[in-house]
Design an enzyme around this catalytic site. Structure first.
Site, mmCIF file in Angstrom:
data_model
loop_
_atom_site.group_PDB
_atom_site.id
_atom_site.type_symbol
_atom_site.label_atom_id
_atom_site.label_comp_id
_atom_site.label_asym_id
_atom_site.label_seq_id
_atom_site.Cartn_x
_atom_site.Cartn_y
_atom_site.Cartn_z
ATOM 1 C CB THR A 151 -0.925 -0.022 1.229
ATOM 2 O OG1 THR A 151 -1.773 -1.163 1.135
ATOM 3 C CG2 THR A 151 -1.782 1.226 1.314
ATOM 4 C CB THR A 179 -0.089 -3.968 6.047
ATOM 5 O OG1 THR A 179 -1.335 -3.847 5.356
ATOM 6 C CG2 THR A 179 0.650 -2.645 6.040
#
Lengths: 372, 351
Positions: A51, A137
């Site tokens: 991200t 993540t």
């Protein structure tokens, strides 16, 4: 090259009637390299994407970013957007992103092998003082744990990501990246194994876990807390981990191009044993049961475990409670099940894969789970 | 940097010293001494469902505590020294100094393995941190309490005490500094705080979490503290009969300077500010003019008070992530050595 990509993106965005979002507050770049820059620590910033390397066309888009036509953040873009890095380290970049189109979180084991090999190389280079690895993540905790086991180094390796894309409103990426470089450049971060730094917390790769889908404070050590903090005044450590890692790991310093297949079976009311049978039929040499409570299997699972063990499969028990240890009890010892301590099942899986490259002896696998 | 190296060497040496010290043979049990000060773990009520105002029965004596746990005989050779039998609100400097001297004398004996201190939970964290700074041994010291009295159903005291003795007798616990053990969790004295008025899971290390666990299969540690403590500490209360007076002033909206002025007038040599207030600033300056040292802590209970040039310029010491009551403990000991804010700031950075 980069300019061309930008122009392409801008044209694409223009055609669509929107601009790529720009959310990072403007900063005055340093006019010249800071004095003494040549003496700053050399930190290698390695991108495995995530991200933190994603953009959206709308800064309120923090859930559906990236995708075809939206340019990703190249490693050099981070350097450009964070001129402050030049004051804390000599940062060079390496690009180990998966090819575009492969969804984040779907890294294949081969990627880990390639990155582990490179991290071992970088760790041996005298001019490298620390390494930052960006990662999506979702599975970064287990990837960081894998590197914690297979990279032989005393130097800091810091995993970092973000919960919001690089273009997101109040995005956490820039500060996370800045702090990760500070930690990697810190002498105090040596000898502590692979680290994870987001939301100003420095956690140990072994213990950190993603606990929330979207909150920025998602990464926590569930049983044991952070080792330290990247605070505005200084990077500060309060603790060191006692489990074996990096320079002290028996798995470190070499590549594992192939590891035995190990799968995870979840525990719940009436969880069936045939899932375990299927794993074994598919070639699994190890099975991690993410058991209920203190680490229990259902009756059906228990029968399947016995069938699997009869075929030489090694079974490790973790707990779905996500906190607390699966303890070694006389009954567990009698059933030849390895107690997974307080490892999350995804980490127990990687440790078992590495352990099985060395031994299928239950006692020896238990020793490994006790020590790592 | 030089100091850090010295600390590392000291920790290393204390570890080696301890390895050489272990005197008990394989067939002899480790010798653990219980130092009892009182608290809920030694409180007895008239009824077993009394979980508050439970001090209407006779106090529990150290020998009763031990007799209540015959299982200890398999873990350690347990003896005891009674320091007091009071609630933690009544622990004062005299008792702290007596406790520290007794524990130090015990641990100096070559065949002593470790020490357990019983304590009321309300100020347990302060006593534990005090011991963490003044115990001159790497052998394990565990401070233990209970949330339910000795007489209550589902009392937590016996298991806490049993586990504390296990930890004090364990080799893995050496060099960990003073530990606090309740509810199966092993916390570092520096970092632990009481977090709830009545629950058994009251003790937490809000910033850093526990360092290990006393589980049925084994005592297991996952972390080692990097802060200076016990045998690597520079503080020595061996010859002290008193400690400097240091008090705490709470910060809140419109807090005025009266409390600071009154404490200075009463002879405080140091004041810990538990958060700030605008009106404190002048009072701090006036107090400093009279030789008092001020430490800035924070009432939020988590996170660090950062090192700041502004605070340093005002001669105010920042407390890192020590809460106000622990800052008070450290400041009192610091003032036995110096009243230079710069030197005291070093201590707050290192301990």
């Amino acid at each position: 090259m980069r300019a061309a990509r930008w122009i392409g993106a801008a044209l694409l965005a223009f055609a669509a009637g929107v601009a790529v979002a720009q959310e990072i507050p403007r900063s005055v770049p340093p006019e010249a390299a800071p004095t003494g820059a040549a003496k700053l620590p050399h930190v290698v910033l390695m991108s495995m994407g995530g991200t933190i390397a994603s953009r959206a066309t709308d800064r309120l888009n923090i859930t559906n970013y990236g995708g075809p036509g939206v340019p990703r953040v190249d490693p050099q873009d981070w350097i450009h957007d964070l001129p402050e890095l030049a004051y804390i380290a000599r940062v060079t970049t390496e690009d180990f992103r998966a090819p575009p189109g492969r969804a984040a979180g779907s890294e294949i084991y081969d990627d880990l092998v390639v990155v582990a090999r490179r991290l071992n190389e970088l760790a041996r280079e005298p001019d490298v003082d620390g390494i930052v690895v960006t990662h999506g993540t979702n599975i970064m905790a287990e990837v960081a744990f894998y590197m914690n086991l297979v990279v032989k180094t005393h130097k800091p390796i810091v995993f970092v990501g973000s919960q919001r894309p690089w273009t997101g409103l109040s995005g956490d990426g820039p500060l996370n990246l800045y702090n990760a470089v500070r930690v990697a450049a810190s002498k105090d971060a040596w000898n502590k194994g692979v680290l994870h730094c987001m939301n100003q917390n420095i956690n140990a790769a072994r213990d950190v876990m993603k606990t929330s889908a979207y909150r920025m404070q998602t990464f926590k050590g569930v049983d044991v807390g952070p080792l330290g903090f990247a605070d505005p005044d200084r990077v500060v450590f309060y603790r060191e981990p006692l489990r074996r890692h990096t320079f002290n790991s028996e798995f470190a310093g070499r590549a594992y191009p192939q590891v035995p297949d190990v799968e995870v079976a979840y525990g719940y009311q009436e969880a069936p044993g045939y899932l375990i049978d299927a794993m074994v039929a598919h070639g699994a040499q190890g099975v991690v049961i993410d058991g209920i409570g203190a680490g229990s299997a259902t009756a059906s699972q228990t029968e399947a475990i016995k069938r699997a063990q009869a075929k030489g499969v090694v079974v490790v028990m973790t707990t779905r409670t996500r906190s607390g240890r699966v303890q070694m009890t006389p009954r567990r010892a009698e059933s030849h099940i390895v107690a997974g301590d307080n490892l999350q099942p995804e980490k127990a899986r990687l440790l078992l894969q590495l352990a099985l490259t060395k031994t299928h002896d239950i006692k020896e696998v238990q020793r490994i789970f006790d020590e790592y | 940097m030089k100091i850090r190296f010295a600390v590392c060497m000291a920790l290393l040496l204390q570890g080696l010293a301890f390895a050489g010290e272990r005197a008990w043979a394989a067939d002899a049990l480790p010798k653990v001494r219980l130092f009892t000060t009182g608290g809920t773990i030694q409180s007895r009520a008239s009824n077993r469902d009394k979980l508050m105002e439970y001090n209407d029965g006779p106090r529990v004596t150290p020998s009763e505590l031990i007799a209540d746990l015959p299982e200890l005989a398999a873990v350690a050779d347990v003896s005891y020294t009674e320091i007091s039998n009071v609630g933690s609100g009544n622990i004062d400097t005299d008792k702290l100094l007596a406790l520290a001297r007794s524990v130090n004398a015990w641990l100096a004996q070559p065949d002593a393995a470790g020490a357990v201190v019983t304590h009321g939970t309300a100020t347990l964290e302060e006593t534990a941190y005090f011991l963490n700074l003044v115990i001159r041994s790497a052998k394990p010291v565990v401070v233990v309490g209970a949330m339910h009295p000795f007489s209550a159903i589902s009392r937590d005291g016996p298991m806490n005490l049993y586990n504390s003795v296990r930890v004090a007798a364990s080799r893995e616990a050496a060099g960990q500094g003073v530990m606090v053990l309740l509810n199966d969790e092993i916390d570092a004295a520096r970092d632990v705080t009481k977090n709830n008025t009545y629950r058994v899971d009251t003790f937490v290390s809000r910033d850093l979490g526990p360092i290990g666990f006393a589980d049925s299969d084994r005592i297991v540690f996952y972390r080692r503290s990097l802060k200076r403590h016990t045998s690597a500490s520079e503080f020595d209360v061996g010859n002290l009969k008193a400690l400097p007076k240091v008090d705490i002033v709470y910060g809140y909206q419109e807090a005025d300077r009266a409390a600071i002025d009154a404490l200075i007038a009463a002879g405080a040599r140091g004041i810990v500010l538990d958060d700030g207030a605008t009106a404190f600033r002048d009072a701090v300056r006036d107090g400093q003019a009279k030789g008092a040292v001020f430490v800035q802590s924070d009432r939020k209970g988590s996170g660090r008070v950062l090192l700041s040039q502004a605070a340093a310029a005002r001669g105010v010491v920042t407390a890192d992530n020590l809460n106000a009551q622990k800052s008070r403990v450290l400041l009192r000991l610091a003032l036995t050595k110096t009243s230079d804010p710069k030197e005291i700031q070093r201590m707050f950075n290192e301990y």
